[in-house]
Design an enzyme around this catalytic site. Structure first.
Site, PDB file in Angstrom:
ATOM      1  N   GLY A   1      18.951   0.698  22.397  1.00  0.00           N
ATOM      2  CA  GLY A   1      17.827   0.151  23.139  1.00  0.00           C
ATOM      3  C   GLY A   1      17.672   0.793  24.505  1.00  0.00           C
ATOM      4  O   GLY A   1      18.611   1.363  25.056  1.00  0.00           O
ATOM      5  N   SER A   2      16.487   0.678  25.067  1.00  0.00           N
ATOM      6  CA  SER A   2      16.245   1.129  26.440  1.00  0.00           C
ATOM      7  C   SER A   2      16.736   0.062  27.419  1.00  0.00           C
ATOM      8  O   SER A   2      17.082  -1.051  27.024  1.00  0.00           O
ATOM      9  CB  SER A   2      14.749   1.355  26.660  1.00  0.00           C
ATOM     10  OG  SER A   2      14.292   2.415  25.871  1.00  0.00           O
ATOM     11  N   GLY A   3      16.731   0.426  28.690  1.00  0.00           N
ATOM     12  CA  GLY A   3      17.152  -0.517  29.723  1.00  0.00           C
ATOM     13  C   GLY A   3      18.567  -0.276  30.215  1.00  0.00           C
ATOM     14  O   GLY A   3      19.027  -0.966  31.118  1.00  0.00           O
ATOM     15  N   HIS A   4      19.266   0.701  29.599  1.00  0.00           N
ATOM     16  CA  HIS A   4      20.650   1.000  29.983  1.00  0.00           C
ATOM     17  C   HIS A   4      20.772   2.345  30.695  1.00  0.00           C
ATOM     18  O   HIS A   4      21.873   2.866  30.847  1.00  0.00           O
ATOM     19  CB  HIS A   4      21.544   1.023  28.741  1.00  0.00           C
ATOM     20  CG  HIS A   4      21.490  -0.225  27.936  1.00  0.00           C
ATOM     21  ND1 HIS A   4      21.788  -1.457  28.472  1.00  0.00           N
ATOM     22  CD2 HIS A   4      21.167  -0.448  26.642  1.00  0.00           C
ATOM     23  CE1 HIS A   4      21.643  -2.385  27.530  1.00  0.00           C
ATOM     24  NE2 HIS A   4      21.256  -1.800  26.412  1.00  0.00           N
TER      25      HIS A   4
ATOM     26  N   ASP B   1      21.394  -2.370  15.548  1.00  0.00           N
ATOM     27  CA  ASP B   1      21.604  -0.920  15.536  1.00  0.00           C
ATOM     28  C   ASP B   1      22.210  -0.467  14.208  1.00  0.00           C
ATOM     29  O   ASP B   1      21.813   0.548  13.651  1.00  0.00           O
ATOM     30  CB  ASP B   1      22.515  -0.519  16.700  1.00  0.00           C
ATOM     31  CG  ASP B   1      21.853  -0.737  18.042  1.00  0.00           C
ATOM     32  OD1 ASP B   1      21.193   0.172  18.544  1.00  0.00           O
ATOM     33  OD2 ASP B   1      21.985  -1.854  18.587  1.00  0.00           O
TER      34      ASP B   1
ATOM     35  N   HIS C   1      23.537  -7.072  27.562  1.00  0.00           N
ATOM     36  CA  HIS C   1      22.217  -7.651  27.325  1.00  0.00           C
ATOM     37  C   HIS C   1      22.199  -9.104  27.767  1.00  0.00           C
ATOM     38  O   HIS C   1      21.373  -9.880  27.328  1.00  0.00           O
ATOM     39  CB  HIS C   1      21.842  -7.572  25.851  1.00  0.00           C
ATOM     40  CG  HIS C   1      22.094  -6.231  25.265  1.00  0.00           C
ATOM     41  ND1 HIS C   1      23.270  -5.906  24.645  1.00  0.00           N
ATOM     42  CD2 HIS C   1      21.319  -5.128  25.240  1.00  0.00           C
ATOM     43  CE1 HIS C   1      23.198  -4.648  24.253  1.00  0.00           C
ATOM     44  NE2 HIS C   1      22.042  -4.155  24.595  1.00  0.00           N
TER      45      HIS C   1
END
Lengths: 205, 349
Positions: free
Chosen positions: B70-73, B126, B235
């Site tokens: 996922g994005s955001g990391h 994932d 998360h």
């Protein structure tokens, strides 16, 4: 008798419901997960609605396959593969039919539940969306009635199943890492499953 | 129609967080546009807008390394694409696994006949999406192996280590695997070293304040004004211990106690250190933590081979930090030292 256009109308109704409940589902997910479930469901069904915008006259199986692919590609996450597999199983179960009989309602719901169980490897009581889909499939299969009525009975069972997840300890997915701390909170995936079935029931009336 | 059981919902937060974004749903793609404009010499899009490949990474006979999630990391994952590290990254929505298509596009773009290794954190979504991509790649005669990262020691007990999630330790584990690929080792050998790297990498995190998703701009968990949570996931998944905020040395000690207990190192052993911000915790605080980390390592008779301090695996604007130790040995040390040139990370020879 339900045509592909009718199935499409049911999925468009789901898109509206998910958009309306997007933030509520995110808050529910925020308690035991990562607060993005409403975004996934709303975004996924928005993509389904867009993909279905030019499919007038398609068969029910074609509509369901388009839904599977567009939902998967918009979402990823866990709900993407789970619902994509469910929709593909549902499509396969009614393949070749131009219109669906009353008894196909239970066939669709059972195929959705089987696809979700196959992909996610969850069992009853694991505190997942399957705790809504499993009871929904059972209730639908046990019922002999009209198409919309079967969906309504499945939605009742899914709502009861979703409520019951509050008492469960999560064994799969992100919430499983909480252990006993997941007890007392309704599973967001089960909650959105119940919303989906209710929207489909109302739209098929 | 509304969710009928409002009693189980926390009450709505009236204040939206402030973010420099346009539309929330455009955040990931607009970020990728900006990254490609900044780092076009290193990165390019493959045959999918969310599939980013290294211009100078893939080459004949080399195993391709694909990472993703996922994005955001950021800088995880896309920032670690470049020669000597990952050949490609498949990018998902914020905190959500990418669907199979971008991963398949990555695999297709980086396969040079020696196979492709998929590496990503151990999360249910994932695993499902990347496994579907691996099945599709196999149908195109691309050999794909998968190594999941499981470095977060707070996320499951030791006897269930395979259930642990992957967090900031990804940085070391991907680094080692990417170096093994760059040294032209076989797929079997790259896979073995990747598993070895994962087994010797240990992370603990602490969260001080939540982040918020661009779509909702609502904090993704609640933490009291004077509280911290040790072991929280990247998360916002709840951790193992919530309590009053403590001093830097006390927090660091609590994390190091667990890491050192897990690692079971002998005096004289060498480690690589990562002190990572979850997003908004500043370098000042990270370096204060690092001072204590190094004191604890010395106290245990361990030697620090290399230290990285900064934003390596973030959770949007979450406040907090993580400590990762990689327990080095003769196989891992040269892989960590191996040069790489990525958009957001470089090691020079």
């Amino acid at each position: 008798m339900k045509t592909g256009d009718d199935i499409r109308a049911m999925l468009l109704a789901v898109a509206d419901t998910m958009q309306a409940n997007r933030d509520a589902l995110c808050r529910l997910d925020g308690v035991i997960g990562d607060a993005d479930h409403g975004i996934a469901m709303a975004g996924g069904f928005r993509a389904v609605a867009e993909a279905l915008s030019e499919t007038a006259g398609a068969t029910p199986a074609e509509v369901l396959n388009i839904a599977a692919k567009s939902f998967l590609n918009a979402v990823g996450a866990s709900s993407g593969p789970l619902y994509a597999t469910g929709f593909m199983r549902a499509a396969a179960a009614v393949k070749g039919k131009d219109s669906l009989a009353d008894s196909d309602a239970a066939t669709l719901i059972a195929a959705m539940a089987e696809g979700i169980a196959h992909r996610g490897k969850a069992g009853p009581g694991d505190k997942t969306m399957l705790d809504a889909w499993g009871p929904a499939a059972e209730a639908a299969s046990a019922h002999q009635g009209g198409f919309a009525e079967t969906f309504a009975i499945a939605a009742d069972a899914a709502e009861a199943g979703a409520e019951a997840t509050a008492l469960m300890q999560a064994r799969l997915g992100r919430a499983a890492r909480l252990g006993a701390r997941s007890v007392g909170h309704k599973d967001p995936g089960a909650a959105s499953a119940a919303l989906m079935l209710r929207a489909m029931a109302d739209a098929s009336n | 129609m509304a969710l009928n059981d409002a009693t189980t919902l926390p009450k709505e937060t009236p204040m939206k967080t402030k973010k420099i974004i346009n539309r929330g749903e455009d955040a990931v793609d607009e970020m990728l546009d900006g990254i490609l404009l900044a780092h076009g010499a290193i990165l390019a899009r493959a045959d999918h807008p969310r599939a980013i490949v290294a211009r100078h990474g893939p080459r004949e006979g080399k195993v391709g390394l694909m990472i993703g999630g996922g994005s955001g990391h950021e800088p995880t994952f896309v920032g670690f694409v470049g020669k000597g590290l990952a050949d490609a990254a498949a990018i998902g929505n914020v905190f959500a696994s990418p669907p199979p298509d971008p991963a398949l596009a990555c695999a297709t773009a980086i396969d040079r006949g020696a196979g492709v290794l998929f590496m990503y954190g151990n999360y249910a979504g994932d695993v499902m999406n990347f496994d579907m991509a691996a099945e599709m790649a196999a149908m195109d005669d691309i050999e794909v192996r998968t190594v999941l990262t499981t470095d977060d020691i707070a996320s499951a007990p030791r006897d269930e280590a395979a259930k642990r999630r992957g967090v900031a330790g990804n940085f070391f584990i991907f680094k080692a695997a990417g170096a093994a690929c760059d040294r032209m080792l076989s797929l079997d050998e790259v896979e073995r070293l990747a598993r070895h790297a994962n087994a010797r990498t240990y992370t603990m995190g602490v969260a001080l304040a939540p982040c918020s998703l661009p779509h909702t701009r609502v904090p993704n968990f609640e933490l009291g004004p004077d509280e911290m949570e040790i072991g929280m996931g990247i998360h916002g998944e709840p951790g193992i211990e919530r309590g009053p905020l403590q001093s830097a040395d006390q927090i660091t000690d609590a994390m190091m106690d667990r890491i050192l207990d897990e690692m079971q190192a002998a005096p004289g052993d060498r480690v690589a250190v990562l002190v990572n911000s979850l997003g908004s915790t500043p370098l000042m605080e990270l370096y204060i933590m690092n001072r204590r980390v190094q004191a604890r390592l010395s106290g245990a008779g361990l030697e620090t081979h290399a230290t990285w301090v900064g934003n390596y695996c973030t959770s949007l604007e979450m406040a907090g930090a993580s400590i990762t130790l990689m327990h080095l040995d003769d196989e891992l040390t040269p892989l960590i030292d191996h040069p790489c040139e990525c958009a957001m990370f470089r090691v020079v020879a």
